[in-house]
Design a protein around this motif. Structure first.
Motif, PDB file in Angstrom:
ATOM      1  N   ASN A 293       0.809  -1.297  -0.093  1.00 44.37           N
ATOM      2  CA  ASN A 293      -0.028   0.077   0.072  1.00 44.37           C
ATOM      3  C   ASN A 293       0.655   1.188  -0.022  1.00 44.37           C
ATOM      4  O   ASN A 293       0.302   2.321   0.159  1.00 44.37           O
ATOM      5  CB  ASN A 293      -0.962   0.117   0.936  1.00 44.37           C
ATOM      6  CG  ASN A 293      -0.293   0.077   2.615  1.00 44.37           C
ATOM      7  OD1 ASN A 293       1.141   0.134   2.508  1.00 44.37           O
ATOM      8  ND2 ASN A 293      -0.977  -0.609   3.599  1.00 44.37           N
TER       9      ASN A 293
ATOM     10  N   SER B  90       2.820   3.195  -4.258  1.00 41.05           N
ATOM     11  CA  SER B  90       2.387   4.221  -5.241  1.00 41.05           C
ATOM     12  C   SER B  90       3.375   5.456  -4.993  1.00 41.05           C
ATOM     13  O   SER B  90       3.629   6.428  -5.758  1.00 41.05           O
ATOM     14  CB  SER B  90       1.060   4.580  -5.208  1.00 41.05           C
ATOM     15  OG  SER B  90       0.659   4.972  -3.626  1.00 41.05           O
TER      16      SER B  90
ATOM     17  N   ASN C   6      -4.482  -6.069  -5.691  1.00 38.46           N
ATOM     18  CA  ASN C   6      -4.990  -4.487  -5.255  1.00 38.46           C
ATOM     19  C   ASN C   6      -4.114  -3.594  -5.887  1.00 38.46           C
ATOM     20  O   ASN C   6      -4.306  -2.525  -5.612  1.00 38.46           O
ATOM     21  CB  ASN C   6      -5.151  -4.791  -3.810  1.00 38.46           C
ATOM     22  CG  ASN C   6      -6.135  -5.478  -3.240  1.00 38.46           C
ATOM     23  OD1 ASN C   6      -7.203  -5.745  -3.930  1.00 38.46           O
ATOM     24  ND2 ASN C   6      -6.278  -5.884  -1.902  1.00 38.46           N
TER      25      ASN C   6
ATOM     26  N   SER D 203      -2.656  -0.947  -8.331  1.00 40.10           N
ATOM     27  CA  SER D 203      -3.104  -0.286  -9.283  1.00 40.10           C
ATOM     28  C   SER D 203      -2.572  -0.488 -10.531  1.00 40.10           C
ATOM     29  O   SER D 203      -1.484  -0.542 -11.021  1.00 40.10           O
ATOM     30  CB  SER D 203      -3.389   1.183  -8.785  1.00 40.10           C
ATOM     31  OG  SER D 203      -2.017   1.691  -8.832  1.00 40.10           O
ATOM     32  N   ASP D 204      -3.475  -0.358 -11.965  1.00 41.44           N
ATOM     33  CA  ASP D 204      -2.968   0.124 -13.230  1.00 41.44           C
ATOM     34  C   ASP D 204      -2.079   0.926 -13.220  1.00 41.44           C
ATOM     35  O   ASP D 204      -0.786   0.837 -13.885  1.00 41.44           O
ATOM     36  CB  ASP D 204      -4.056   0.238 -14.062  1.00 41.44           C
ATOM     37  CG  ASP D 204      -5.035  -0.959 -14.219  1.00 41.44           C
ATOM     38  OD1 ASP D 204      -4.787  -1.942 -13.847  1.00 41.44           O
ATOM     39  OD2 ASP D 204      -5.998  -0.514 -14.667  1.00 41.44           O
ATOM     40  N   ARG D 205      -1.846   1.940 -12.537  1.00 41.28           N
ATOM     41  CA  ARG D 205      -0.967   3.178 -12.409  1.00 41.28           C
ATOM     42  C   ARG D 205       0.285   2.662 -12.032  1.00 41.28           C
ATOM     43  O   ARG D 205       1.409   2.738 -12.942  1.00 41.28           O
ATOM     44  CB  ARG D 205      -1.431   4.353 -11.603  1.00 41.28           C
ATOM     45  CG  ARG D 205      -0.471   5.430 -11.619  1.00 41.28           C
ATOM     46  CD  ARG D 205      -0.768   6.699 -10.624  1.00 41.28           C
ATOM     47  NE  ARG D 205       0.072   7.465 -10.421  1.00 41.28           N
ATOM     48  CZ  ARG D 205      -0.105   8.585  -9.679  1.00 41.28           C
ATOM     49  NH1 ARG D 205      -0.868   8.727  -8.721  1.00 41.28           N
ATOM     50  NH2 ARG D 205       1.008   9.597  -9.810  1.00 41.28           N
TER      51      ARG D 205
ATOM     52  N   SER E  88      -1.423  -7.547 -15.808  1.00 39.65           N
ATOM     53  CA  SER E  88      -1.061  -6.257 -15.990  1.00 39.65           C
ATOM     54  C   SER E  88      -0.260  -6.029 -17.300  1.00 39.65           C
ATOM     55  O   SER E  88       0.232  -5.062 -17.656  1.00 39.65           O
ATOM     56  CB  SER E  88      -0.260  -5.848 -14.614  1.00 39.65           C
ATOM     57  OG  SER E  88      -1.134  -5.814 -13.703  1.00 39.65           O
TER      58      SER E  88
END
Length: 846
Positions: free
Chosen positions: A644, A647, A666, A668-670, A698
């Motif tokens: 988490n 990012s 969980n 993200s695509d980013r 992904s």
């Protein structure tokens, strides 16, 4: 006045009677007369179990009662990774305490002289999983009782036995859990399973500092806690070992015997008979408390790397106990509320039943142990000068043979070094990387277990792995039942000769096949010394003729910008001596075959800065194994970042991102785009097992994956009854089987792995499509992949010749995809070099 005198006279006569009785029973001679031993409640200042104990409180209490009470002394078995002291209380009669050295000497006679003597030895060990904490609390209660009780059965027990009590076998995990649970415990007790008190953060207290399950480390001894425990075991050679755990809150209470069909075939039948006899005492104790329980289900007696089974292959009776866990003060379950205090009481009850049962069966336990070691002691073995045994080699890796002999020594397995090079079955066994292990020795049963090869089983259900053969874990060349004269063997290794070289040397060369070469390399990189590796093989003329060097050989040029040749030489000599790594100096850059030392095919190794993805969703055990290898083995400064938090991380600050098994859905695509850019710009992603699913989803992995859905369609359930469904599900599991890979030896990921075959532990239903592009495949499963353990024939045929190691290029970087964990429990020393190759070599090729 007369009334007062009569009262005084009566008091005087009563006191005379009392002292006469005291003299008659020799009360003043009792070692406990006048002794005050603090109880756990008095020591803590609150009722035992009102709060969860910390490890330091446990240790302080043991030290206090050992100071106060003559029945108690302490054993120190070393420190945990986080420097917490591991103590065991030794409780016995005062007379026995005075002659512990004599008792310990007697205990060694059973194994090495075949003589049974001295008191019964009972070892009760608790809370090896740090979040299974009721056992540690009951251990303190038990210690106080044994130290202070004058009950007849206790006095008899202490006269005839020595009781070892280890309350906390996982200090670091226990403190992690108790801090969590105490921190979320309210003044009003909350039994809701959803409350944070019962929902530990990542990692849980089950594991130790490096997130390892210490109850899987009794054979492998990768951690100091385990090494201390096993040393204690062999020091005392106990007759009985009680191993106290907790299980899910919806269960009741379990004690062995386990599932009869899942007992390891090497465990003697007498072991299980005595386990069943002892079970009668546990049954009576729990019936008396009206506590429900079960036996002969769920748990087995198979893997010898656990606390209840390691004793079984070492002449003792090991018994597993499992209490439903509150994971805090109390928790709702399908059977009602599980109370921590009740859990402590249950563990205490079966601790008492263990003591009473072992005392009642004392002669049978002693006879069983004598029979176990009968004819196996060293004196009998040495009557014959020619012995049959295992001849094995690590193939040009003396560091790995030292790691193996260190492990064998801790298990008290006898071995010998070769005094001359031998050839057996077409395999060369050299002096520096080979040993001989005689079959006939005190530890022959354990030796058989550690090198056990089997692929057929009555019941294909396993609580843990189905095999652990060290031949495959260390990737050894091995010949069984080789007969050698003891006169050609030595108990001491050939001394390591520190390397020397003349001032005209231009470069230093190190064989990458040596396990410690990677450790030495990292130290040089830490110091800023430039090191290169050979992308292909070469030969150079030396003082004794032409010398051949394999791909992966390290070159340390002695001409560098930041250091003089003498400075580099001094640093390398010091490191070579420390890590016992051979260094070859050359006074020419010209090769007689292959590439010259100045060739562009000698690639510069870049300094590395790895990041391991951790946190909820990732495999605690496998993250820990990666961390252990990078930090504890290689000595690399390693960053752990939770899922988490990814990012907010600047990935360009790192050279590698490592993803262990787990569920990464969980993310993200980013972040997926961010990781793809990281690889494209020169970073290396190393991912294994479950992490590959997310990479594939992904679009960060081009190779097609085959997950459990693909493989399970291979199994036919037609015609099976409801009763057969559990066996069918067991067949579909891969609990842990050793399979063989065939390597592309020209690929840098294979450098230093000694040949084109590599045994790995497979414990997940996952693989790659056989349509994978050939140039990206560095390793395939063999056509007949199963080496040892249980693997359903459906899996064997499907994995056959399919890819297992994939390296996909990404512009300047790469993705290294592993279908299996090549580090398995940090004992897979024969395969761990693949990670070093991914760290040091893969970045240099793009």
């Amino acid at each position: 006045m007369l009334r007062i005198c009569l009262v005084s006279l009566c008091a005087f006569l009563l006191s005379c009677s009392f002292f006469a009785e005291a003299k008659k029973t020799r009360l003043t001679d009792s070692p406990l007369y006048g002794v005050s031993t603090v109880s756990p409640e008095e020591f803590l200042g609150y009722p035992l179990g009102e709060r969860l104990l910390r490890h330091d409180q446990i240790n302080y209490y043991l030290k206090e009662i050992a100071k106060q009470n003559p029945r108690v002394s302490l054993e120190n078995t070393g420190k945990s990774h986080e420097a917490r002291q591991q103590l065991t209380a030794v409780i016995t009669s005062v007379e026995n305490q005075k002659k512990l050295d004599e008792i310990l000497a007697q205990r060694q006679q059973i194994k090495y002289l075949g003589k049974q003597g001295g008191p019964l030895i009972i070892w009760l060990a608790y809370s090896i999983h740090g979040d299974e904490i009721s056992g540690a609390h009951s251990a303190l209660k038990l210690s106080h009782m044994l130290a202070t009780s004058e009950d007849k059965w206790v006095n008899e027990l202490l006269e005839q036995a020595v009781i070892l009590i280890t309350p906390s076998q996982n200090p670091d995990g226990l403190d992690r859990f108790s801090t969590w649970a105490n921190g979320y415990a309210g003044k009003v007790v909350v039994s809701d399973p959803n409350h944070k008190e019962h929902k530990q953060g990542w990692p849980t207290g089950r594991s130790n500092h490096y997130f390892a399950d210490l109850n899987r480390d009794w054979l492998f001894l990768r951690h100091p806690e385990s090494r201390g425990r096993v040393a204690l075991f062999h020091r005392w050679q106990p007759h009985y070992v009680g191993d106290f755990h907790e299980m899910g809150h919806n269960y009741s209470y379990f004690f062995q015997p386990g599932v009869p069909e899942r007992t390891h075939p090497l465990t003697p039948a007498g072991n299980q008979k005595l386990t069943a006899k002892l079970a009668a005492y546990h049954q009576a104790a729990l019936d008396d408390k009206k506590q429900s329980y079960f036996s002969r289900q769920l748990f087995d007696d198979f893997f010898y790397g656990k606390g209840s089974t390691y004793p079984d292959i070492n002449g003792a009776i090991g018994v597993l106990f499992e209490q439903a866990s509150a994971r805090g003060q109390q928790q709702d379950s399908i059977n009602g509320v599980v109370h921590f205090q009740e859990a402590i009481d249950n563990q205490y009850a079966t601790s008492i039943s263990s003591l009473k049962g072992a005392l009642a069966l004392k002669s049978e336990l002693e006879q069983y142990q004598a029979e176990f070691f009968k004819g196996k002691h060293q004196k009998a073995m040495r009557k014959k000068p020619r012995q049959a045994g295992l001849l094995l080699s690590t193939n040009n890796d003396p560091s790995r043979i030292r790691a193996l002999t260190n492990l064998l020594s801790q298990h008290q397995i006898e071995y010998y070094y070769l005094t001359n090079k031998l050839t057996q079955g077409g395999i060369d066994f050299d002096v520096d990387s080979s040993i001989f292990i005689p079959n006939k020795q005190a530890q022959s049963a354990l030796l058989s277990a550690m090198f056990d090869d089997r692929t057929e089983f009555i019941d294909p259900t396993f609580y843990d792995i189905s095999t652990w053969n060290l031949q495959h874990a260390f990737n050894l060349s091995l010949r069984r039942n080789v007969k050698l004269e003891l006169s050609v063997l030595s108990q001491t290794p050939a001394p390591f000769s520190a390397p020397t070289w003349s001032d005209d040397a231009v470069a230093l060369l190190i064989d990458w096949r040596d396990s410690q070469a990677a450790v030495l390399l990292q130290q040089l990189l830490n110091q800023g010394v430039k090191v290169k590796f050979a992308a292909t093989a070469f030969s150079i003329k030396g003082n004794d003729g032409e010398l051949d060097f394999a791909s992966g050989t390290l070159q340390i040029p002695l001409k560098q910008d930041n250091f003089s040749a003498s400075e580099i030489s001094l640093r390398v000599k010091q490191l070579a001596q420390e890590f016992k790594v051979d260094v070859i100096a050359t006074n020419t850059s010209g090769a007689t075959k292959g590439i010259d030392l100045g060739s562009p095919d000698f690639k510069l190794i870049k300094p590395i800065r790895p990041l391991i993805v951790s946190g909820k969703g990732t495999s605690i055990a496998e993250v820990g194994q990666l961390w252990y290898y990078l930090d504890n083995t290689l000595g690399i400064a390693t960053t752990l970042v939770d899922l988490n938090s990814l990012s907010s991380i600047t990935l360009s600050d790192y050279s590698h991102v490592l993803l262990a098994d787990g569920n990464y859905q969980n993310l993200s695509d980013r972040f997926a785009r961010k990781l793809g850019q990281f690889a494209s710009e020169g970073g290396v992603v190393i991912a294994q097992k479950g992490a590959l699913n997310w990479l594939s989803d992904s679009n960060l992995l081009n190779t097609d994956l085959r997950s459990d859905r693909f493989y399970k369609q291979l199994f036919n359930a037609d015609g099976l009854s409801f009763e057969q469904q559990s066996d069918f599900k067991a067949k579909q599991q891969i609990g842990g089987a050793i399979v063989e890979l065939k390597l592309d030896t020209s690929h840098p990921i294979s450098f230093g792995l000694n040949g084109d075959r590599l045994p790995v532990m497979k414990n997940k239903v996952l693989g790659f499509s056989q349509s994978t592009k050939a140039f990206s495949v560095a390793g395939n499963y063999a056509s007949q992949p199963l080496l040892s353990g249980y693997l359903a024939k459906e899996y064997q045929s499907s994995f056959s010749d399919s890819p297992a190691i994939i390296i996909e290029s990404r512009n300047k970087g790469a993705v290294v995809a592993l279908a299996d964990n090549l580090l398995f429990r940090n004992i897979w020393l024969g395969a761990e070099k693949a990670y070093a190759n991914a760290l040091y070599f893969i970045p240099a090729l793009h």
